[in-house]
Design an enzyme around this catalytic site. Structure first.
Site, mmCIF file in Angstrom:
data_model
loop_
_atom_site.group_PDB
_atom_site.id
_atom_site.type_symbol
_atom_site.label_atom_id
_atom_site.label_comp_id
_atom_site.label_asym_id
_atom_site.label_seq_id
_atom_site.Cartn_x
_atom_site.Cartn_y
_atom_site.Cartn_z
ATOM 1 N N TYR A 67 0.857 -1.180 0.000
ATOM 2 C CA TYR A 67 0.000 0.000 0.000
ATOM 3 C C TYR A 67 0.896 1.235 0.000
ATOM 4 O O TYR A 67 1.252 1.774 1.050
ATOM 5 C CB TYR A 67 -0.897 0.025 1.232
ATOM 6 C CG TYR A 67 -1.989 -1.004 1.276
ATOM 7 C CD1 TYR A 67 -2.291 -1.793 0.174
ATOM 8 C CD2 TYR A 67 -2.738 -1.198 2.429
ATOM 9 C CE1 TYR A 67 -3.308 -2.742 0.231
ATOM 10 C CE2 TYR A 67 -3.757 -2.138 2.495
ATOM 11 C CZ TYR A 67 -4.028 -2.908 1.403
ATOM 12 O OH TYR A 67 -5.029 -3.850 1.459
ATOM 13 N N PHE A 217 -13.719 -4.278 0.334
ATOM 14 C CA PHE A 217 -14.630 -3.716 -0.680
ATOM 15 C C PHE A 217 -16.089 -3.909 -0.283
ATOM 16 O O PHE A 217 -16.971 -4.026 -1.132
ATOM 17 C CB PHE A 217 -14.381 -4.321 -2.067
ATOM 18 C CG PHE A 217 -12.989 -4.111 -2.595
ATOM 19 C CD1 PHE A 217 -12.314 -2.924 -2.374
ATOM 20 C CD2 PHE A 217 -12.339 -5.102 -3.327
ATOM 21 C CE1 PHE A 217 -11.034 -2.722 -2.863
ATOM 22 C CE2 PHE A 217 -11.058 -4.903 -3.824
ATOM 23 C CZ PHE A 217 -10.403 -3.713 -3.592
ATOM 24 N N GLY A 221 -17.856 -2.326 -3.232
ATOM 25 C CA GLY A 221 -18.384 -3.411 -4.042
ATOM 26 C C GLY A 221 -17.613 -3.617 -5.326
ATOM 27 O O GLY A 221 -16.388 -3.690 -5.325
#
Length: 301
Positions: A67, A217, A221
């Protein structure tokens, strides 16, 4: 009771955490590719955001060495935040896939390379051991994880890791890993719009075995790393209006209602959205609302 404790707690091995946590992916920008085309995240503002999360009861952070954006690393920001915080926070990171310094993905990682990835996380986070390390299955679907998970078990036995988990896996991977070392959490993409972990039985399997299931998510989504967009599901909008809540809160509450073993790790750089996400733990959906949201979209007239 802190805001993050309203949904209850779960144990990652011997670490008791509130079910509402925080995902650090967005700390460096919008998604894992970060701020490549924008201004870098302000470090002090990012540290202040994490301190705000801690003050509201968040004691579980999800991160990874991959990240990062050109000028920022999520682990480095977490390191700074924890250095000036006196409470207990469980930090969960992941190994497997990696990115080279320029950001290119390196999906093929040998078992003997995992120790280097663990040590990279240790250096970036400024810790002597990692609370939880998830083995993430990346690239082409992996048939067996035994060698990789066994390598992580050896690293755990050496004292560099306390607990192990899995990410982006199938039920058969959990079955393969459990005899090698205890699995304390499974982290998969899961939400109203993406329920493959229901179809495979993975969510129920984790509950049966006392394993935390940690969706990522859950709010975005199918948009995944993309920026938040207008809610497209009329059902979610209707339930949100009924509770004077946001659609994101409804989506988080739906996942939390899936079982006491389900944790949430929504990520944001917006302090107001952070407070809203944490407050979702107090949202109680009715049986009728859950039934409405559980229906396949195509079955709704």
């Amino acid at each position: 009771m802190s805001a993050a404790a309203t949904a209850g707690t779960w144990r990652l091995g011997d670490l008791e955490v509130n079910r509402i946590g925080y995902g650090a992916m967005r700390l460096t920008g919008n998604g894992m590719m970060g701020n490549s085309d924008g201004a870098p995240v302000d470090r002090d503002a990012a540290v202040d955001l994490l301190h705000s999360a801690f003050e509201q009861g968040v004691n579980h952070i999800d991160t990874a060495a991959f990240y990062f954006s050109p000028l920022r690393s999520a682990n480095e920001i977490i390191n700074r935040a924890l250095a000036s915080w006196h409470g207990d926070v469980a930090v969960v990171t992941k190994v497997g896939p990696a990115r080279d310094p320029s950001g290119e993905w390196l999906y093929t990682v040998r078992p003997d390379q995992l120790r280097g990835q663990v040590e990279e996380n240790l250096r970036q986070l400024g810790r002597d051991y990692l609370d939880v390390v998830n083995l993430r299955v990346g690239g082409p679907r992996t048939a067996s994880i035994a060698e990789h998970f066994g390598a992580l078990a050896d690293i755990r036995d050496a004292g560099l890791v306390r607990h192990l988990g899995l990410s982006a896996v199938l039920p058969e991977h959990v079955a393969e890993a459990q005899p090698i070392a205890p699995v304390v959490c499974v982290q998969n993409s899961y939400g109203l719009d993406w329920r493959r972990a229901d179809e495979s039985g993975l969510v129920d399997l984790c509950e049966e075995q006392g394993i935390a299931f940690v969706p990522f998510f859950a709010v975005s989504g199918l948009r995944r790393e993309a920026a938040a967009g207008q809610e497209q599901d009329a059902r979610v909008e209707a339930v949100a209006r009924a509770h004077h809540a946001t659609p994101a809160q409804v989506r988080l509450a739906w996942t939390l209602h899936r079982g006491p073993h389900v944790l949430a790790i929504p990520g944001t750089r917006n302090p107001a959205h952070l407070a809203e996400n944490i407050a979702a733990g107090a949202l109680r959906l009715t049986e009728e609302e859950l039934a409405l949201l559980d229906k396949p979209v195509e079955s709704i007239a």
